[in-house]
Write a protein that holds these residues in place. Structure first.
Motif, PDB file in Angstrom:
ATOM      1  N   THR A 443       2.030  -4.274 -11.228  1.00  0.00           N
ATOM      2  CA  THR A 443       0.758  -3.534 -11.252  1.00  0.00           C
ATOM      3  C   THR A 443       1.001  -2.066 -11.590  1.00  0.00           C
ATOM      4  N   GLN A 445       3.362  -1.045 -13.403  1.00  0.00           N
ATOM      5  CA  GLN A 445       3.703  -1.001 -14.833  1.00  0.00           C
ATOM      6  C   GLN A 445       2.420  -0.943 -15.675  1.00  0.00           C
ATOM      7  N   THR A 446       1.422  -1.701 -15.251  1.00  0.00           N
ATOM      8  CA  THR A 446       0.130  -1.672 -15.943  1.00  0.00           C
ATOM      9  C   THR A 446      -0.438  -0.255 -15.921  1.00  0.00           C
ATOM     10  N   ASP A 449       1.514   1.992 -18.214  1.00  0.00           N
ATOM     11  CA  ASP A 449       1.210   1.725 -19.622  1.00  0.00           C
ATOM     12  C   ASP A 449      -0.162   2.254 -20.035  1.00  0.00           C
ATOM     13  N   GLY A 450      -0.882   2.806 -19.076  1.00  0.00           N
ATOM     14  CA  GLY A 450      -2.200   3.346 -19.400  1.00  0.00           C
ATOM     15  C   GLY A 450      -3.280   2.289 -19.462  1.00  0.00           C
ATOM     16  N   ARG A 451      -2.991   1.089 -18.933  1.00  0.00           N
ATOM     17  CA  ARG A 451      -3.976   0.006 -18.964  1.00  0.00           C
ATOM     18  C   ARG A 451      -4.586  -0.241 -17.593  1.00  0.00           C
ATOM     19  N   GLY A 452      -4.252   0.636 -16.643  1.00  0.00           N
ATOM     20  CA  GLY A 452      -4.730   0.412 -15.281  1.00  0.00           C
ATOM     21  C   GLY A 452      -5.843   1.374 -14.909  1.00  0.00           C
ATOM     22  N   GLY A 453      -6.631   0.978 -13.944  1.00  0.00           N
ATOM     23  CA  GLY A 453      -7.704   1.842 -13.467  1.00  0.00           C
ATOM     24  C   GLY A 453      -7.921   1.635 -11.981  1.00  0.00           C
ATOM     25  N   GLU A 456      -6.592  -1.634 -10.396  1.00  0.00           N
ATOM     26  CA  GLU A 456      -5.150  -1.697 -10.130  1.00  0.00           C
ATOM     27  C   GLU A 456      -4.784  -0.871  -8.889  1.00  0.00           C
ATOM     28  N   ARG A 496      -3.959   7.578 -16.054  1.00  0.00           N
ATOM     29  CA  ARG A 496      -3.346   7.765 -17.359  1.00  0.00           C
ATOM     30  C   ARG A 496      -3.920   6.835 -18.404  1.00  0.00           C
TER      31      ARG A 496
END
Lengths: 496, 153
Positions: A443, A445-446, A449-453, A456, A496
């Motif tokens: 989580t 890592q997500t 990677d800028g794919r989390g909000g 997460e 991010r």
């Protein structure tokens, strides 16, 4: 005329900085070289001590072989001279009870055993009372009152009782156990022997991590010497006491620093933790009553017996009494071991002793208490270092490691690492730790990677709640501390 | 590396506290790894199952089951070394040796180690057990070349 004596540490931190070659250079110049332990000033290694013509003992820092002829010629006028030994602020400001002898002589030079001798004819319960008076708490991390363990072992009926010394010092940023084992091994032997007399344990083990080969060599040699001198074995120093002590070296597992995992490993098995209760003081090694203490806890005992429990209790801030060996590390100018009474502030250590960051950039965070310790911000630096004050800000002292980071640190990356470390080092026995660490790492890592909000971040918090409340030991139970402290104090790093 | 007398090593530790683990550890210290056959020998000497021995071997980082590479680099991956550029240094070594952490080729291996106790002088690493500090200031090429020679069989 006798040749001048020069002291050069043989501690691995000094050797890695070139101390062996420096020692050879001084010997080649005709000086009488004594290899000592380290005084803990890692930043100054190789740190050379020599008596000058005036009789003053002076110290030179970061000495290289090229410096040797100039130091011999110019003495204290040499630019690397820190001045007289007893006038160096970094050392003179400390209050050493455990490390007072470390670095003063060859590690295997037999020291006086006044403290042990004074305990030989004392009633065991009186020895335990003295420890209770001192307020000594376990220095491995948990800070549990030492006298309660001792008394429990004393009062639990059994044919065989054991002492175990936890020298599986795996926390990043800590090296106090290593410094003591390499620099003053007899201190630990003396402390354990007194504990053996007090608790009625006749066998003991020092469980040392394999990453410390120099400590292994020095301590093994000290054990041999101690037997030869009648400090261990049957009839200690002519008394009726018997105590046999063995060195046991681990095989690479952080979790074996957890006391029940350590006991499993000592019994020769996988280092999987045991559920508590029963506590080791009632059913420990081979199911027998066992005191398990960290190196520094045992090593504090001779000083307490010699100076008195009352005097020790006056140091620090009750109920955090006595001294603590803090270890300052990471991105810091003057890192090393600082033994001072509890109550000193983080700022006094990090900025005073440490001199700020090594990179010269602004300090952003310090992690205190190893990989399971909290990331603190600048606003926390005025907090006094006591068990209680640290608990109030959601942190712990642990084994005394303080790791400094400058403003290039990414706290989301550190949170990811906290989970990853737990994944690597988890013993695998309980699910929250074994799987929580993996899910947490993924989580994070997500997020990295800028794919989390928000989803997460909520998942991380939920995972942490489960790990904290349902893990069998502190590995899983405390991994949330670095993660959540980083999220709470540095939320900007997680967007991010 | 020379094949050692594994039955004798195991027998020496029989009956001692933590004997199985210490026997396995000594085999690895002597010959660099503990093979399937060696594990069978240890299991026989201690009269425990091969699964028990495998369980121990798989748990501990030091108990390698493959022969080691001549150049063994262990780099600290923990926080105190991260704070002074440990991650960057690790990447540089990976590039220099052409293998990632955790792998080995015929020439070298890179292993992650979590703390060498040299935390005030990081980044820290060891090459064939020899410790190095302040890796950020070090000339990596010459350090590895020097030790590459020393580590050759």
């Amino acid at each position: 005329m006798a040749s001048t004596r020069v002291h050069i540490p043989q501690d691995v931190a000094a050797v890695a900085s070139g101390a062996d070659a420096v020692a050879e250079a001084f010997a080649a110049a005709g000086l009488d070289v004594v290899r000592t332990g380290s005084r803990g000033g890692c930043w100054a290694e190789p740190m050379v001590e020599m008596a000058e013509d005036s009789g003053t003992r002076s110290v030179w820092r970061n000495v290289t072989t090229d410096d040797v002829p100039e130091i011999l010629k110019r003495g204290s006028a040499h630019p690397k001279c820190l001045g007289a030994l007893d006038a160096i602020d970094w050392l003179a400001g400390q209050h050493r009870v455990v490390f007072d002898r470390c670095g003063t002589d060859h590690p295997l030079a037999l020291p006086p055993t006044v403290a042990l001798e004074s305990c030989l004819d004392v009633a065991p319960t009186a020895l335990i009372d003295e420890i209770e008076t001192s307020g000594l708490r376990g220095r491995g991390g948990a800070g549990f009152p030492a006298h309660i363990k001792w008394r429990t072992v004393r009062d639990t009926p059994a044919e065989q009782k054991y002492l175990v010394c936890n020298a599986d010092e795996g926390d990043s940023g800590t090296f106090a156990d290593r410094l003591l084992l390499e620099g003053d091994p007899f201190r630990l032997i003396e402390g354990m022997t007194i504990a053996a007399i007090a608790t009625g344990a006749s066998r003991g083990f020092v469980y040392l991590r394999s990453e410390y080969p120099d400590a292994e060599r020095t301590f093994a040699a000290a054990l041999k010497r101690a037997y030869e001198q009648g400090l261990l074995g049957k009839g200690i120093l002519g008394s009726a006491h018997t105590f046999d002590l063995e060195l046991f070296v681990g095989a690479g597992a952080y979790i074996c620093g957890e006391e029940t995992s350590l006991l499993e490993s000592l019994e020769g098995r996988r280092g999987e933790i045991r559920a508590k209760p029963p506590v080791p003081a009632i059913a420990g090694l081979f199911g027998q009553p066992t005191v398990v203490h960290n190196v520094i806890s045992y090593a504090a005992v001779p000083g307490i017996m010699q100076g008195g429990g009352d005097a020790y209790a006056e140091l620090g801030v009750a109920p955090s009494t006595g001294t603590m060996a803090f270890q300052l590390a990471g991105n810091v100018l003057r890192g090393g071991l600082i033994e001072v009474p509890f109550g000193i502030t983080l700022a006094e250590i990090v900025e005073g002793y440490g001199g700020g960051t090594r990179s010269g950039r602004p300090l952003r965070t310090v992690q205190i208490g190893g990989p399971l310790g909290a990331y603190l911000g600048r606003e926390d630096l005025d907090t006094p270092l006591t068990y209680e004050a640290m608990a109030n800000i959601g942190a712990g002292i642990g084994h005394g490691g303080i790791v400094v980071f400058d403003d290039t640190v990414d706290l989301a990356e550190q949170a990811h690492y906290a989970f990853k470390f737990c994944e690597v080092e988890s013993c695998g026995k309980c699910t929250p730790c074994r799987l929580g660490s993996v899910r947490g790492k993924e989580t994070m890592q997500t997020i990295l990677d800028g794919r989390g909000g928000a989803r997460e971040l909520t998942m991380i918090r939920d995972l942490c709640e489960v790990m904290e409340s349902a893990s069998l030991c502190q590995m899983g139970g405390m991994t949330p501390i670095p993660v959540l402290s980083a999220m709470e104090r540095f939320p900007e790093d997680f967007k991010r | 590396m020379v094949k050692r007398d594994v039955p004798a090593i195991a027998a020496r530790h029989l009956g001692r506290v933590g004997g199985v683990l210490q026997a396995l550890r000594e085999v690895v210290l002597e010959q660099g790894f503990v093979s399937e056959d060696d594990q069978r020998v240890v299991a026989d000497v201690f009269n425990i199952s091969r699964a028990d021995v495998r369980g121990i071997v798989s748990f501990y980082e030091d108990l390698k089951t493959q022969p080691p590479a001549p150049l063994r680099v262990r780099i600290c991956q923990a926080e105190a070394c991260q704070a002074v550029g440990g991650r960057r240094f690790t990447r540089a070594v990976e590039e220099r040796l052409g293998i990632p952490v955790g792998e080995q080729n015929e020439r070298a291996s890179i292993e992650a180690v979590y703390c060498l106790g040299l935390c005030a002088q990081g980044p820290a690493f060891t090459v064939n057990e020899r410790p190095f500090t302040h890796a950020d200031k070090l000339d990596l090429d010459s350090a590895l070349d020097l030790l590459g020679e020393a580590g050759s069989p």
